[in-house]
Write an enzyme that holds these catalytic residues in place. Structure first.
Site, mmCIF file in Angstrom:
data_model
loop_
_atom_site.group_PDB
_atom_site.id
_atom_site.type_symbol
_atom_site.label_atom_id
_atom_site.label_comp_id
_atom_site.label_asym_id
_atom_site.label_seq_id
_atom_site.Cartn_x
_atom_site.Cartn_y
_atom_site.Cartn_z
ATOM 1 C CG ASN A 166 -0.308 -0.342 2.501
ATOM 2 O OD1 ASN A 166 0.281 -1.427 2.641
ATOM 3 N ND2 ASN A 166 -0.362 0.564 3.459
ATOM 4 C CG HIS A 241 -3.186 -4.042 8.531
ATOM 5 N ND1 HIS A 241 -3.545 -2.794 8.095
ATOM 6 C CD2 HIS A 241 -1.887 -3.951 8.889
ATOM 7 C CE1 HIS A 241 -2.501 -1.991 8.170
ATOM 8 N NE2 HIS A 241 -1.489 -2.667 8.656
ATOM 9 C CG HIS A 268 -0.572 -4.830 5.195
ATOM 10 N ND1 HIS A 268 -0.324 -3.527 4.837
ATOM 11 C CD2 HIS A 268 -1.916 -4.903 5.423
ATOM 12 C CE1 HIS A 268 -1.465 -2.842 4.851
ATOM 13 N NE2 HIS A 268 -2.436 -3.645 5.204
ATOM 14 C CB VAL A 269 0.871 -7.613 10.135
ATOM 15 C CG1 VAL A 269 0.976 -7.649 11.652
ATOM 16 C CG2 VAL A 269 -0.587 -7.612 9.691
HETATM 17 FE FE LIG Z 1 3.796 -1.698 5.936
#
Ligand SMILES: [Fe+2]
Ligand SMILES: *[C@@H]1O[C@H](CO)[C@@H](O)[C@H](O)[C@H]1NC(C)=O
Ligand SMILES: *[C@@H]1O[C@H](CO)[C@@H](O)[C@H](O)[C@H]1NC(C)=O
Ligand SMILES: *[C@@H]1O[C@H](CO)[C@@H](O)[C@H](O)[C@H]1NC(C)=O
Ligand SMILES: *[C@@H]1O[C@H](CO)[C@@H](O)[C@H](O)[C@H]1NC(C)=O
Ligand SMILES: *[C@@H]1O[C@H](CO)[C@@H](O)[C@H](O)[C@H]1NC(C)=O
Length: 381
Positions: A166, A241, A268-269
């Site tokens: 992202n 998330h 992401h995490v």
């Molecule tokens: Fe990240």
């Protein structure tokens, strides 16, 4: 980029997912009791990330530096010295795994630990979120450049396979930037066009159709190991998330099981977690089967978003630890996936606080196509 050197040992599928989580079960695996020193994650100063000080001085204020970072810069300097290793289904190959790296002092520790790891990775599989330039005012692109220079000391000498996260989107209409992924795609020449698009993975989109056509083509005699890289994890027992990857999981998970994917790496995490082999594909509206179950035909899911970016660690976990979660720890680090031959691969995770050779978590992988015997680690401990 030296693809011939590993084309015969495995195949990657890189997907961009924007996340998932699953209902909590009980009797989980191990939640590490390692105690970290509590310190704030801060970015390195702008002028600390030059591997070539003379060039850096010339380029720092140059309007053309945008074209000179990372791959392009490295190639211009012709320092990508890369010896293809043996090819064939039993050829060994060693991958490094890094995610959500950023450019903090912790990021630097992660990269140093990867470089100093005696197992010597030959290619980095990067699971997304590179520079975090978008956390700076106006998505300061100088931070994209400094990130290229920071990682150059490895990326100039060995391939890094990129997954978009992202933080690569850089969509900011408020400053007139309406084209997503612009800084990323101008700097990193990823083969996303093969799958049509970078962002949309929904049903019947080009990426969906691409994967549907691609998976049956994988010849496991030629490429015994099937590894998937994505950004947002499908199985994640941290309170971050939550459920973000669910729509993607529902569409793609049956394929991963059917085509015997060995392992799925995600970021992401900002923490570390390794799952048992599990699936959650039995659900239909009437049977109510909506929790993941042990499944030796399914992949292992590993979250390796612990590169050390300025956003800091994800420390809040769901309790009790779900049964699908084999090991979890909120520490920065990297991992190694060491393919020995078509049947065996040795995986291990390293936290930054330890010595370079220390393995904080490890697992022997048995290939799902060639040697699909039970390789769960909870049953062994
Ligand atoms: Fe990240
Ligand atoms: C870049 O420009 C800034 C602002 O003009 C200046 O302070 C800095 O010294 C310059 N850096 C280099 C390496 O020329
Ligand atoms: C980053 O790590 C390298 C290698 O350990 C070290 O030489 C360098 O000083 C570090 N940079 C910063 C800004 O801490
Ligand atoms: C898979 O690859 C092997 C070795 O190259 C070849 O002999 C075999 O015919 C291939 N299988 C298919 C279905 O293409
Ligand atoms: C951890 O996350 C849960 C769920 O979002 C929240 O209720 C709880 O307050 C959080 N705990 C801490 C210490 O932040
Ligand atoms: C594959 O590698 C594993 C682990 O090193 C080893 O035990 C096994 O004997 C190897 N298989 C073959 C066919 O060489």
């Amino acid at each position: 980029m030296g693809s011939s050197s590993f084309s015969c040992s495995l195949l990657f599928l890189v997907l961009l997912g924007l996340v998932l989580n699953v209902a909590v079960l009980c009797n989980g695996g191990k939640t590490s009791n390692f105690v970290r020193p509590v310190e704030k994650t801060i970015d390195m100063p702008l002028d600390s990330m030059f591997s070539e000080s003379l060039l850096a001085t010339m380029l720092l204020n140059s309007t053309t530096q945008i074209l000179l970072c990372s791959w392009d810069w490295s190639h211009n300097k012709a320092i990508l010295v890369y010896n293809p290793s043996a090819v064939g289904p039993d050829a060994p190959y060693t991958f490094g795994l890094i995610g959500d790296l950023g450019q903090s002092f912790d990021s630097n520790r992660t990269l140093t630990h990867y470089e100093m790891n005696p197992q010597k990775g030959k290619t980095v599989l990067f699971v997304g979120d590179l520079s975090y330039a978008d956390n700076y005012p106006n998505h300061d692109n100088v931070r994209w450049d400094t990130w290229g220079r920071f990682t150059e000391r490895s990326a100039a000498y060995q391939p890094w396979i990129w997954t978009a996260g992202n933080h690569e989107i850089d969509f900011a209409p408020e400053i007139g930037e309406t084209k997503p992924f612009k800084p990323y795609t101008h700097r990193y020449h990823v083969p996303y066009k093969a799958s049509g698009v970078l962002l949309h993975f929904g049903k019947y989109t080009p990426q969906y159709k691409w994967l549907e056509a691609e998976l049956p083509k994988v010849n496991r005699t030629e490429t015994p190991w099937l590894i998937v890289l994505m950004h947002a994890p499908w199985y994640n027992s941290y309170n971050y998330h939550y459920m973000e990857g669910e729509t993607m999981r529902v569409m793609y998970e049956p394929w991963f099981v059917e085509y015997k994917v060995d392992v799925v790496f995600a970021g992401h995490v900002h923490a570390y977690e390794r799952s048992e082999r599990i699936s959650n594909v039995a659900y239909n509206i009437v049977n109510g089967k909506c929790t993941p179950v042990a499944d030796q035909t399914a992949p292992v899911y590993i979250t390796i978003g612990d590169g050390g970016n300025l956003e800091g660690l994800a420390t809040n976990m769901t309790e009790p630890q779900p049964a699908y979660s084999a090991y979890r720890e909120a520490s920065f680090g990297h991992a190694i996936f060491d393919i020995k031959n078509r049947t065996h691969a040795y995986y291990n995770w390293h936290r930054n606080q330890d010595g370079y050779a220390v393995e904080a978590d490890s697992m022997w992988f048995n290939n799902r196509y060639w040697h699909p015997v039970d390789d769960s680690t909870s049953s062994q401990s």
